[in-house]
Design a protein around this motif. Structure first.
Motif, short mmCIF file in Angstrom:
data_model
loop_
_atom_site.label_atom_id
_atom_site.label_comp_id
_atom_site.label_asym_id
_atom_site.label_seq_id
_atom_site.Cartn_x
_atom_site.Cartn_y
_atom_site.Cartn_z
N ALA A 18 0.86 -1.18 0.00
CA ALA A 18 0.00 0.00 0.00
C ALA A 18 0.90 1.23 0.00
CB ALA A 18 -0.91 0.01 1.22
N PRO A 19 0.60 2.24 -0.82
CA PRO A 19 1.44 3.44 -0.84
C PRO A 19 1.46 4.12 0.52
CG PRO A 19 -0.31 3.56 -2.51
CD PRO A 19 -0.56 2.33 -1.71
N ASP A 20 2.51 4.93 0.76
CA ASP A 20 2.68 5.57 2.06
C ASP A 20 1.66 6.67 2.33
OD1 ASP A 20 4.87 4.00 2.53
OD2 ASP A 20 6.30 5.46 1.73
N ARG A 21 1.29 7.41 1.28
CA ARG A 21 0.47 8.61 1.51
C ARG A 21 -0.95 8.24 1.97
NH1 ARG A 21 -1.67 12.59 -3.03
NH2 ARG A 21 -3.09 13.71 -1.69
N VAL A 22 -1.34 8.82 3.10
CA VAL A 22 -2.67 8.54 3.68
C VAL A 22 -3.59 9.72 3.40
CG1 VAL A 22 -3.93 8.16 5.84
CG2 VAL A 22 -1.67 7.11 5.51
N LEU A 23 -4.79 9.41 2.89
CA LEU A 23 -5.81 10.44 2.68
C LEU A 23 -6.95 10.13 3.66
CD1 LEU A 23 -6.57 12.88 0.76
CD2 LEU A 23 -7.91 11.20 -0.54
N SER A 24 -7.09 10.98 4.67
CA SER A 24 -8.09 10.70 5.71
C SER A 24 -9.44 11.30 5.34
CB SER A 24 -7.61 11.29 7.04
OG SER A 24 -7.64 12.71 6.95
N ASN A 25 -10.47 10.91 6.10
CA ASN A 25 -11.78 11.52 5.89
C ASN A 25 -11.72 13.02 6.15
OD1 ASN A 25 -12.70 8.99 5.32
ND2 ASN A 25 -13.86 8.71 7.24
N ALA A 26 -10.90 13.41 7.11
CA ALA A 26 -10.76 14.85 7.40
C ALA A 26 -10.17 15.58 6.20
CB ALA A 26 -9.87 15.04 8.63
N ASP A 27 -9.21 14.93 5.50
CA ASP A 27 -8.65 15.53 4.29
C ASP A 27 -9.74 15.73 3.24
OD1 ASP A 27 -6.06 15.44 5.36
OD2 ASP A 27 -5.70 13.42 4.56
N LEU A 28 -10.61 14.72 3.12
CA LEU A 28 -11.68 14.81 2.11
C LEU A 28 -12.71 15.87 2.46
CD1 LEU A 28 -12.01 11.01 1.34
CD2 LEU A 28 -11.51 12.79 -0.33
N GLU A 29 -12.90 16.10 3.76
CA GLU A 29 -13.83 17.17 4.18
C GLU A 29 -13.42 18.52 3.59
OE1 GLU A 29 -13.84 17.12 8.42
OE2 GLU A 29 -15.36 15.53 8.57
N ARG A 30 -12.10 18.66 3.34
CA ARG A 30 -11.61 19.93 2.79
C ARG A 30 -11.75 19.97 1.26
NH1 ARG A 30 -8.33 19.22 7.36
NH2 ARG A 30 -6.83 17.86 6.36
N LEU A 31 -12.04 18.81 0.64
CA LEU A 31 -12.13 18.76 -0.83
C LEU A 31 -13.57 18.79 -1.34
CD1 LEU A 31 -9.49 16.00 -1.75
CD2 LEU A 31 -9.30 18.45 -2.12
N VAL A 32 -14.46 18.09 -0.66
CA VAL A 32 -15.86 18.00 -1.10
C VAL A 32 -16.80 18.15 0.10
CG1 VAL A 32 -15.63 16.58 -3.19
CG2 VAL A 32 -15.67 15.46 -0.95
N ASP A 33 -18.10 18.32 -0.22
CA ASP A 33 -19.11 18.49 0.82
C ASP A 33 -19.42 17.13 1.44
OD1 ASP A 33 -21.17 19.26 2.44
OD2 ASP A 33 -22.62 19.49 0.80
N THR A 34 -18.56 16.72 2.36
CA THR A 34 -18.76 15.43 3.03
C THR A 34 -18.32 15.57 4.48
OG1 THR A 34 -18.38 13.05 2.84
CG2 THR A 34 -16.45 14.46 2.52
N SER A 35 -18.45 14.48 5.25
CA SER A 35 -18.01 14.53 6.65
C SER A 35 -17.47 13.17 7.06
CB SER A 35 -19.18 14.90 7.56
OG SER A 35 -20.15 13.87 7.52
#
Ligand code: ACO
Length: 332
Positions: A18-35
Motif C-alpha cells: 500500500a502506498p505511504d500517503r494517507v488520505l483521511s476523511n478529514a482531508d476529504l472534508e476539505r475537498l468535497v461536501d462530506t463529513s
C-alpha cells in the motif's frame, strides 16, 4: 467437480503493498461536501492510501509480487504464468502483466490482464487454478492492483470518498498432500447494470474529447444504491455456491475475506450466510475500496499476523463493475 479431499492447486505465498500517503476523511472534508461521520457511518472507511505521482500500477504490483514470491520460497524465474486483475493498467496496451513480467525479470511466460474490476483477483485465482489443475502450468503469479486515485473525480463526493490505491499478490502452485488448496471457485457476470458502474469515455465507444474530459467522463461513474442491492444478494449466493460445490456447510468456514467495498454490505452478507462478522477479515477502515487489490491485501495481512492459520478454510467473495462477481473457497 473439484474434490474437497484432493485440491489440485494451492496458495504458496502472498504479498501486499500500500502506498505511504494517507488520505483521511478529514482531508476529504476539505475537498468535497462530506463529513467523517457520513463516510464512517455509510461505508466504514476512515482513510485510504494514494499512490505517488511517479508510481504506476506495475510499481505497486512489483512490490506485492516480490513479497509473495519470497513467502512462497520462489523466484521470478520459477513462474510459468502471470495474471493481473486491474482496471487501471499502466497503459491501455500492452497489459500491466507484461510490464510486471519485465520488472520482475521473469522469463517469456504468458502474462495477461483480467478486467473484472473488484472481482479481478477472484477471476485470476480461478483461471490460475484451471491452468494448474490441467497440468499446463506449475507456478502462477496472480495479482490484484489498482491505482484508482487516477480515475476518480475528486469533486464527486459519491465516489471519491470510497476508493484507495494498493496491490496484493499470491503465488499458486500444485497442491501437496496436506489437504491445503483451492476447494472451489465460482465466477459470474450480469451485464444488465453495465451503466451503473463504469468509466464512460476513453475506450472505443466514446473518445477523450475536450468535452468528455471537461465533464469528467474519463472517471468512475457509479449509481451506488443499484450496486449495493445486488452486491448483498450476489455475494451471498456466490458464497453459498462455492460452499455447495465443495460440499461444505458455512460452519466449516474459519475466515471470510470479503471484498472491502462497504462495511454495511459485508455485515448484511455475514447475516445472510449466518457467519459472525467477527470471522470476517476487515481492513476497509484503513484502505477503503482498493477494487481487485482488496482481497489479496486483506488475505496477506491476516496470514502474516497469524489470524488465518494452517488448515483454516477461507471463503473469499467479491463484486464490482460488469457487474462481475465471484467466490473462492480455499484451505490454507
Ligand atoms: N458525503 C456526504 N453525503 C453523501 C456522500 C458523501 N460522500 N455521498 C452521497 N451523499 C448523500 C447523497 O447525495 C444522498 O443525499 P440526498 O438524500 O440528499 O439525496 C445521501 O447521501 C444518501 O445517498 P445514497 O447514495 O443513498 O447513500 P448510500 O447509503 O447508498 O451510500 C454508497 C452510498 C456508499 C456508495 C453505497 O451505495 C455503496 O457502498 N454502494 C456499493 C458500492 C460498491 O460495492 N461498488 C462495487 C465495487 S466498486 C468497483 O467495481 C470499481
Amino acid at each position: 467437480m473439484p474434490s474437497v479431499s484432493a485440491p489440485k492447486s494451492c496458495i504458496l505465498g502472498t504479498g501486499a503493498y500500500a502506498p505511504d500517503r494517507v488520505l483521511s476523511n478529514a482531508d476529504l472534508e476539505r475537498l468535497v461536501d462530506t463529513s467523517d461521520a457520513w463516510i464512517t457511518e455509510r461505508t466504514g472507511i476512515k482513510e485510504r492510501r494514494v499512490a505517488a505521482d511517479d508510481q504506476a500500477s506495475s510499481d505497486m504490483a512489483l512490490v506485492a509480487a516480490q513479497r509473495a514470491l519470497e513467502a512462497a520460497g520462489l523466484t521470478a524465474k520459477d513462474l510459468d504464468m502471470i495474471i493481473v486483475g486491474t482496471v487501471t493498467p499502466d497503459l491501455p496496451m500492452p497489459a500491466c502483466a507484461a510490464i510486471l513480467q519485465q520488472k520482475l525479470g521473469a522469463g517469456p511466460i504468458p502474462s495477461f490482464d483480467i478486467s473484472a474490476a473488484c472481482a479481478g483477483f477472484i477471476y485470476a485465482m480461478s483461471i490460475a487454478d484451471q491452468f494448474i489443475r490441467s497440468g499446463a502450468q506449475k507456478h502462477v503469479l496472480i495479482v490484484g492492483v489498482e491505482l484508482l486515485s487516477r480515475i476518480l473525480n475528486m469533486k464527486d463526493r459519491t465516489t471519491c470518498v470510497l476508493f484507495g490505491d494498493g496491490a496484493g499478490a499470491a503465488v499458486l502452485g500444485p497442491a501437496k498432500a496436506d489437504g491445503a488448496g483451492i476447494l472451489s471457485t465460482k465466477l459470474y457476470t450480469d451485464s444488465s447494470l453495465v451503466g451503473s458502474l463504469c468509466i464512460p469515455a476513453g475506450g472505443s465507444k466514446e473518445r477523450l474529447t475536450p468535452e468528455a474530459l471537461g465533464a469528467q467522463r474519463d472517471k468512475v461513474h457509479m449509481a451506488g444504491q443499484d450496486i449495493f442491492k445486488v452486491a448483498v444478494k450476489n455475494l451471498t449466493s456466490a458464497s453459498r455456491s462455492a460452499l455447495e460445490q465443495a460440499e461444505l456447510p458455512s460452519s466449516a468456514v474459519r475466515w471470510v475475506v470479503p471484498h472491502q467495498a462497504n462495511l454495511r454490505i459485508i455485515a448484511q452478507v455475514a447475516q445472510r450466510l449466518d457467519i459472525p462478522l467477527e470471522r470476517f477479515v476487515l481492513n476497509i477502515e484503513k484502505y477503503g475500496n482498493t477494487s481487485s487489490a482488496s482481497i489479496p491485501i486483506a488475505l496477506d495481512e491476516a496470514l502474516r499476523d497469524g489470524r488465518i492459520e494452517k488448515g483454516d478454510t477461507v471463503l473469499m467473495c467479491a463484486l464490482g463493475a460488469g457487474i462481475s462477481w465471484g467466490s473462492a473457497l480455499v484451505r490454507v
